[in-house]
Design a protein around this motif. Sequence first.
Motif, PDB file in Angstrom:
ATOM      1  N   ASP A  33       0.811  -1.219   0.000  1.00 52.70           N
ATOM      2  CA  ASP A  33       0.000   0.000   0.000  1.00 52.70           C
ATOM      3  C   ASP A  33       0.847   1.272   0.000  1.00 52.70           C
ATOM      4  O   ASP A  33       0.339   2.355  -0.287  1.00 52.70           O
ATOM      5  CB  ASP A  33      -0.921   0.032   1.229  1.00 52.70           C
ATOM      6  CG  ASP A  33      -1.926  -1.103   1.218  1.00 52.70           C
ATOM      7  OD1 ASP A  33      -2.236  -1.614   0.128  1.00 52.70           O
ATOM      8  OD2 ASP A  33      -2.397  -1.483   2.305  1.00 52.70           O
ATOM      9  N   ASN A  34       2.135   1.162   0.376  1.00 53.36           N
ATOM     10  CA  ASN A  34       3.003   2.332   0.438  1.00 53.36           C
ATOM     11  C   ASN A  34       3.409   2.807  -0.950  1.00 53.36           C
ATOM     12  O   ASN A  34       3.573   2.010  -1.859  1.00 53.36           O
ATOM     13  CB  ASN A  34       4.301   2.018   1.213  1.00 53.36           C
ATOM     14  CG  ASN A  34       4.088   1.739   2.671  1.00 53.36           C
ATOM     15  OD1 ASN A  34       4.370   0.641   3.117  1.00 53.36           O
ATOM     16  ND2 ASN A  34       3.626   2.710   3.424  1.00 53.36           N
ATOM     17  N   GLU A  35       3.588   4.107  -1.050  1.00 46.45           N
ATOM     18  CA  GLU A  35       4.223   4.643  -2.250  1.00 46.45           C
ATOM     19  C   GLU A  35       5.701   4.300  -2.197  1.00 46.45           C
ATOM     20  O   GLU A  35       6.251   4.037  -1.133  1.00 46.45           O
ATOM     21  CB  GLU A  35       4.090   6.169  -2.274  1.00 46.45           C
ATOM     22  CG  GLU A  35       2.718   6.668  -2.583  1.00 46.45           C
ATOM     23  CD  GLU A  35       2.708   8.181  -2.711  1.00 46.45           C
ATOM     24  OE1 GLU A  35       3.694   8.754  -3.231  1.00 46.45           O
ATOM     25  OE2 GLU A  35       1.723   8.779  -2.291  1.00 46.45           O
ATOM     26  N   HIS A  36       6.350   4.356  -3.346  1.00 48.87           N
ATOM     27  CA  HIS A  36       7.802   4.159  -3.379  1.00 48.87           C
ATOM     28  C   HIS A  36       8.439   5.301  -2.592  1.00 48.87           C
ATOM     29  O   HIS A  36       8.213   6.472  -2.911  1.00 48.87           O
ATOM     30  CB  HIS A  36       8.281   4.183  -4.831  1.00 48.87           C
ATOM     31  CG  HIS A  36       9.722   3.893  -4.991  1.00 48.87           C
ATOM     32  ND1 HIS A  36      10.702   4.815  -4.726  1.00 48.87           N
ATOM     33  CD2 HIS A  36      10.355   2.773  -5.371  1.00 48.87           C
ATOM     34  CE1 HIS A  36      11.879   4.285  -4.953  1.00 48.87           C
ATOM     35  NE2 HIS A  36      11.694   3.042  -5.349  1.00 48.87           N
ATOM     36  N   PRO A  37       9.227   4.998  -1.548  1.00 55.99           N
ATOM     37  CA  PRO A  37       9.776   6.087  -0.730  1.00 55.99           C
ATOM     38  C   PRO A  37      10.984   6.763  -1.376  1.00 55.99           C
ATOM     39  O   PRO A  37      11.691   6.164  -2.172  1.00 55.99           O
ATOM     40  CB  PRO A  37      10.216   5.364   0.548  1.00 55.99           C
ATOM     41  CG  PRO A  37      10.578   3.995   0.084  1.00 55.99           C
ATOM     42  CD  PRO A  37       9.590   3.684  -1.034  1.00 55.99           C
ATOM     43  N   SER A  38      11.183   8.008  -1.004  1.00 57.27           N
ATOM     44  CA  SER A  38      12.434   8.685  -1.331  1.00 57.27           C
ATOM     45  C   SER A  38      13.484   8.151  -0.367  1.00 57.27           C
ATOM     46  O   SER A  38      13.162   7.763   0.760  1.00 57.27           O
ATOM     47  CB  SER A  38      12.300  10.192  -1.125  1.00 57.27           C
ATOM     48  OG  SER A  38      11.377  10.723  -2.024  1.00 57.27           O
ATOM     49  N   VAL A  39      14.727   8.140  -0.808  1.00 59.34           N
ATOM     50  CA  VAL A  39      15.822   7.694   0.052  1.00 59.34           C
ATOM     51  C   VAL A  39      16.853   8.807   0.124  1.00 59.34           C
ATOM     52  O   VAL A  39      17.343   9.263  -0.903  1.00 59.34           O
ATOM     53  CB  VAL A  39      16.475   6.393  -0.476  1.00 59.34           C
ATOM     54  CG1 VAL A  39      17.650   5.985   0.394  1.00 59.34           C
ATOM     55  CG2 VAL A  39      15.453   5.274  -0.557  1.00 59.34           C
ATOM     56  N   ILE A  40      17.153   9.232   1.346  1.00 63.72           N
ATOM     57  CA  ILE A  40      18.140  10.273   1.589  1.00 63.72           C
ATOM     58  C   ILE A  40      19.215   9.659   2.470  1.00 63.72           C
ATOM     59  O   ILE A  40      18.912   9.129   3.543  1.00 63.72           O
ATOM     60  CB  ILE A  40      17.516  11.505   2.283  1.00 63.72           C
ATOM     61  CG1 ILE A  40      16.454  12.145   1.381  1.00 63.72           C
ATOM     62  CG2 ILE A  40      18.584  12.533   2.634  1.00 63.72           C
ATOM     63  CD1 ILE A  40      15.076  11.683   1.620  1.00 63.72           C
ATOM     64  N   ILE A  41      20.466   9.708   2.025  1.00 59.80           N
ATOM     65  CA  ILE A  41      21.560   9.104   2.775  1.00 59.80           C
ATOM     66  C   ILE A  41      22.438  10.205   3.346  1.00 59.80           C
ATOM     67  O   ILE A  41      22.946  11.063   2.620  1.00 59.80           O
ATOM     68  CB  ILE A  41      22.399   8.154   1.906  1.00 59.80           C
ATOM     69  CG1 ILE A  41      21.501   7.069   1.300  1.00 59.80           C
ATOM     70  CG2 ILE A  41      23.517   7.520   2.742  1.00 59.80           C
ATOM     71  CD1 ILE A  41      22.206   6.151   0.320  1.00 59.80           C
ATOM     72  N   CYS A  42      22.592  10.165   4.664  1.00 56.92           N
ATOM     73  CA  CYS A  42      23.419  11.125   5.391  1.00 56.92           C
ATOM     74  C   CYS A  42      24.506  10.374   6.141  1.00 56.92           C
ATOM     75  O   CYS A  42      24.444   9.156   6.308  1.00 56.92           O
ATOM     76  CB  CYS A  42      22.563  11.909   6.382  1.00 56.92           C
ATOM     77  SG  CYS A  42      21.204  12.825   5.617  1.00 56.92           S
TER      78      CYS A  42
END
Length: 99
Positions: A33-42
């Motif tokens: 049910d989730n949208e494809h998430p954004s991924v932010i790498i810190c």
Amino acid sequence: MYILVRNDLSPAQKAVQATHAGIESSRKYLTSDNEHPSVIICSVKNEAKLLKCAAELSNLGIDHQIFREPDIGNAATAIASRPLVGKDRKAFSRFQLLM
């Protein structure tokens, strides 16, 4: 989804460990049910800082997964949050993007 990875790892290890953490988080928090998430790498300085950040996230009620690498003594190498939206994203605003 935000990923924090240790900056004291080699560039190749950073990529691998961040990916491992993202996979673990996806297994736990993503559903069909989730949208494809954004991924932010810190990045964070080292394991001690990574574990401190994990405790801070817990205190803020932000679900996350810690990845521990068996090949380096089960050390904590990266954290990945559940997919975040809105104000929850602010918890990661102080971290530097991975270079």
